[in-house]
Design a protein around this motif. Sequence first.
Motif, short mmCIF file in Angstrom:
data_model
loop_
_atom_site.label_atom_id
_atom_site.label_comp_id
_atom_site.label_asym_id
_atom_site.label_seq_id
_atom_site.Cartn_x
_atom_site.Cartn_y
_atom_site.Cartn_z
N ARG A 84 -1.91 0.95 -9.20
CA ARG A 84 -1.03 1.02 -8.01
C ARG A 84 -1.43 2.21 -7.15
O ARG A 84 -1.50 2.10 -5.93
CB ARG A 84 0.42 1.13 -8.45
CG ARG A 84 1.38 1.23 -7.26
CD ARG A 84 2.78 1.50 -7.69
NE ARG A 84 2.85 2.80 -8.35
CZ ARG A 84 3.93 3.26 -8.96
NH1 ARG A 84 5.01 2.54 -9.03
NH2 ARG A 84 3.91 4.45 -9.51
N SER A 85 -1.75 3.31 -7.78
CA SER A 85 -2.20 4.50 -7.04
C SER A 85 -3.51 4.21 -6.31
O SER A 85 -3.66 4.55 -5.14
CB SER A 85 -2.36 5.67 -8.00
OG SER A 85 -2.88 6.79 -7.33
N TRP A 86 -4.46 3.59 -7.02
CA TRP A 86 -5.73 3.23 -6.38
C TRP A 86 -5.50 2.28 -5.21
O TRP A 86 -6.11 2.41 -4.15
CB TRP A 86 -6.68 2.58 -7.38
CG TRP A 86 -7.23 3.50 -8.42
CD1 TRP A 86 -7.21 4.88 -8.41
CD2 TRP A 86 -7.86 3.13 -9.62
NE1 TRP A 86 -7.80 5.35 -9.54
CE2 TRP A 86 -8.21 4.31 -10.31
CE3 TRP A 86 -8.17 1.91 -10.20
CZ2 TRP A 86 -8.86 4.31 -11.53
CZ3 TRP A 86 -8.82 1.91 -11.44
CH2 TRP A 86 -9.16 3.10 -12.08
N ALA A 87 -4.63 1.30 -5.40
CA ALA A 87 -4.35 0.31 -4.36
C ALA A 87 -3.68 0.96 -3.15
O ALA A 87 -4.00 0.62 -2.01
CB ALA A 87 -3.49 -0.82 -4.93
N ARG A 88 -2.76 1.88 -3.40
CA ARG A 88 -2.12 2.58 -2.28
C ARG A 88 -3.15 3.38 -1.49
O ARG A 88 -3.13 3.38 -0.25
CB ARG A 88 -1.03 3.52 -2.79
CG ARG A 88 0.24 2.82 -3.17
CD ARG A 88 1.26 3.81 -3.70
NE ARG A 88 2.54 3.17 -3.94
CZ ARG A 88 3.50 3.69 -4.66
NH1 ARG A 88 3.35 4.88 -5.21
NH2 ARG A 88 4.62 3.04 -4.83
N ASN A 89 -4.05 4.06 -2.18
CA ASN A 89 -5.10 4.82 -1.50
C ASN A 89 -6.00 3.90 -0.69
O ASN A 89 -6.37 4.21 0.44
CB ASN A 89 -5.93 5.63 -2.50
CG ASN A 89 -5.17 6.79 -3.07
OD1 ASN A 89 -4.20 7.27 -2.48
ND2 ASN A 89 -5.59 7.26 -4.23
N LYS A 90 -6.35 2.76 -1.26
CA LYS A 90 -7.20 1.78 -0.56
C LYS A 90 -6.48 1.27 0.69
O LYS A 90 -7.08 1.15 1.76
CB LYS A 90 -7.55 0.62 -1.49
CG LYS A 90 -8.47 -0.38 -0.90
CD LYS A 90 -9.86 0.19 -0.70
CE LYS A 90 -10.81 -0.86 -0.24
NZ LYS A 90 -12.13 -0.33 0.03
N SER A 91 -5.18 1.00 0.58
CA SER A 91 -4.40 0.53 1.72
C SER A 91 -4.40 1.57 2.84
O SER A 91 -4.54 1.24 4.01
CB SER A 91 -2.97 0.21 1.31
OG SER A 91 -2.93 -0.91 0.47
N ARG A 92 -4.24 2.85 2.46
CA ARG A 92 -4.27 3.93 3.46
C ARG A 92 -5.63 4.01 4.15
O ARG A 92 -5.71 4.18 5.36
CB ARG A 92 -3.95 5.27 2.80
CG ARG A 92 -2.48 5.49 2.60
CD ARG A 92 -2.19 6.92 2.11
NE ARG A 92 -1.07 6.85 1.22
CZ ARG A 92 -1.10 7.03 -0.10
NH1 ARG A 92 -2.22 7.36 -0.69
NH2 ARG A 92 -0.01 6.90 -0.82
N GLU A 93 -6.70 3.89 3.35
CA GLU A 93 -8.05 3.93 3.92
C GLU A 93 -8.25 2.79 4.93
O GLU A 93 -8.81 3.01 6.01
CB GLU A 93 -9.09 3.83 2.81
CG GLU A 93 -9.18 5.04 1.92
CD GLU A 93 -10.07 4.80 0.71
OE1 GLU A 93 -10.78 3.77 0.66
OE2 GLU A 93 -10.04 5.64 -0.21
N VAL A 94 -7.82 1.61 4.56
CA VAL A 94 -7.96 0.45 5.45
C VAL A 94 -7.18 0.67 6.74
O VAL A 94 -7.69 0.42 7.84
CB VAL A 94 -7.52 -0.85 4.73
CG1 VAL A 94 -7.38 -2.00 5.71
CG2 VAL A 94 -8.49 -1.20 3.61
#
Length: 110
Positions: A84-94
């Motif tokens: 979930r942490s990785w996914a949140r970071n990826k969402s922010r990057e996008v």
Amino acid sequence: MTTQEFIKQLTAMQVAKYENDTIYMANGLEITYRVEISEMLLKDDAMPLQMTLRVSFHGAYVMTWGASNSDDNRALVQWWIRDRSWARNKSREVEQERAKVGYALLMQEL
């Protein structure tokens, strides 16, 4: 398949984004969770709460996975928190990249 094997397969997948309590994988899988009371886990003298993962593919139900003991349950929770942490970071990057592109397009038009 054991819970450890299941987690290993999930960990090998690339995370795409996190939205509305769902982890979206790059391959189209969607992982959500729920926590429920499990009488089975009461036998272990542990917390009787069991995390269950629901796996879908582009919205279509694929399977539900729940742990069979406290150690596997703990491993599922740890996987969820990490990914979930990785996914949140990826969402922010996008979102940041989209904002940059949008700004660049806007400036070109001015």
